[in-house]
Design a protein around this motif. Sequence first.
Motif, PDB file in Angstrom:
ATOM      1  N   VAL A 196       8.242   4.326  -2.772  1.00 32.43           N
ATOM      2  CA  VAL A 196       7.131   4.637  -3.546  1.00 32.43           C
ATOM      3  C   VAL A 196       6.907   5.744  -2.741  1.00 32.43           C
ATOM      4  CG1 VAL A 196       7.439   1.879  -2.387  1.00 32.43           C
ATOM      5  CG2 VAL A 196       6.900   3.340  -0.696  1.00 32.43           C
ATOM      6  N   GLY A 197       5.641   5.529  -2.931  1.00 29.67           N
ATOM      7  CA  GLY A 197       4.593   7.865  -3.053  1.00 29.67           C
ATOM      8  C   GLY A 197       4.401   7.352  -1.572  1.00 29.67           C
ATOM      9  N   SER A 198       4.226   6.593  -0.613  1.00 26.09           N
ATOM     10  CA  SER A 198       4.303   7.216   0.817  1.00 26.09           C
ATOM     11  C   SER A 198       5.189   6.613   1.776  1.00 26.09           C
ATOM     12  CB  SER A 198       2.877   6.417   0.535  1.00 26.09           C
ATOM     13  OG  SER A 198       2.187   7.281   2.007  1.00 26.09           O
ATOM     14  N   ARG A 199       4.645   7.402   2.491  1.00 21.77           N
ATOM     15  CA  ARG A 199       5.357   6.902   3.687  1.00 21.77           C
ATOM     16  C   ARG A 199       5.215   5.599   4.760  1.00 21.77           C
ATOM     17  NH1 ARG A 199       4.207   9.572   8.972  1.00 21.77           N
ATOM     18  NH2 ARG A 199       6.408   9.638   9.530  1.00 21.77           N
ATOM     19  N   ASN A 200       3.610   5.917   4.484  1.00 17.73           N
ATOM     20  CA  ASN A 200       2.479   4.890   5.259  1.00 17.73           C
ATOM     21  C   ASN A 200       2.766   3.924   5.117  1.00 17.73           C
ATOM     22  OD1 ASN A 200       1.628   7.700   6.585  1.00 17.73           O
ATOM     23  ND2 ASN A 200       0.642   7.897   5.079  1.00 17.73           N
ATOM     24  N   ALA A 201       2.190   2.857   6.532  1.00 13.96           N
ATOM     25  CA  ALA A 201       1.684   0.866   5.493  1.00 13.96           C
ATOM     26  C   ALA A 201       1.194   0.884   4.759  1.00 13.96           C
ATOM     27  CB  ALA A 201       2.045   0.660   7.260  1.00 13.96           C
TER      28      ALA A 201
END
Length: 287
Positions: free
Chosen positions: A77-82
């Motif tokens: 996905v485009g982010s590592r964040n929750a």
Amino acid sequence: TSSAGVYTISYNTGLVLGKTGYTLTPGGPVYWTVTPRPLNVAVTKTYDGSSTFNSGFVLSGLVNGDSAPTVAGSATVGSRNAGRYSSFDSSTLSLSSSNYVLNASGVSASIDPRPIMVAADAKSKVYGNVDPNLTYQVTKGALVEGDSLSGALRRVAGENVGSYTIDASALANGNYVVTAHNGALSIDARPITVTADAKSKVYGNVDPGLTYQVTQGSLVAGDSLGGVLRRAAGENVGSYTIDASALANGNYVVTAHDGALSIAARPITVTADAKSKVYGNVDPGLR
């Protein structure tokens, strides 16, 4: 067959038309194509600091009671964040069954916040001293390398001897579900030693003012001790204890040393009166 693939359609040469005047003539091959069925795919993981999913894929859209094929590869996905994501890069994913393909528009991903537990460390100080630094520990779970929690530990206001809550509730990070446990700051009584000053007077005079000194440790600026110094009763020449045990303050542990009041003999000068008599008379009284 129901498996995906291309199949040649054949027909029985003994087929007869129900209408006269026509005959069946075999022509070129006819093909029947069974295309792979698209499956939606969703994936969920707990936040780990990475935007890549290597497992946990859930497929939907299976038919005929088929078991879910194995998903190989990884998605990004485009982010590592929750958070929840309506798309991800599934180009490296493949299925173990040729009857199904992944639906590129039917994908979703979820990175769930990571649960951790933190606890504020117990702290202590001596009354009048500066507060120690407030710190905490992660007591269950773990922070991903490089991560930290925002927010600060704060303690309940107060400077007198006692226990004050250290509030950990402000510690936070959007990628974590933080369960916070408070701690306590203990303010301990300040130790001091006081000694009653030695005093003296001459017998018959008024007692001097009784005073004391802090001989070990120190009073915090603006503080004083309650209670008074008292001396043992008596007015004759001698030494009388000055009792310092009543000196006190709830923020201090007071070690008190007594003093002494010395009553010295009063000095006086006496002179015998001059006397006279006539010869042969009795002596006058002497004084």
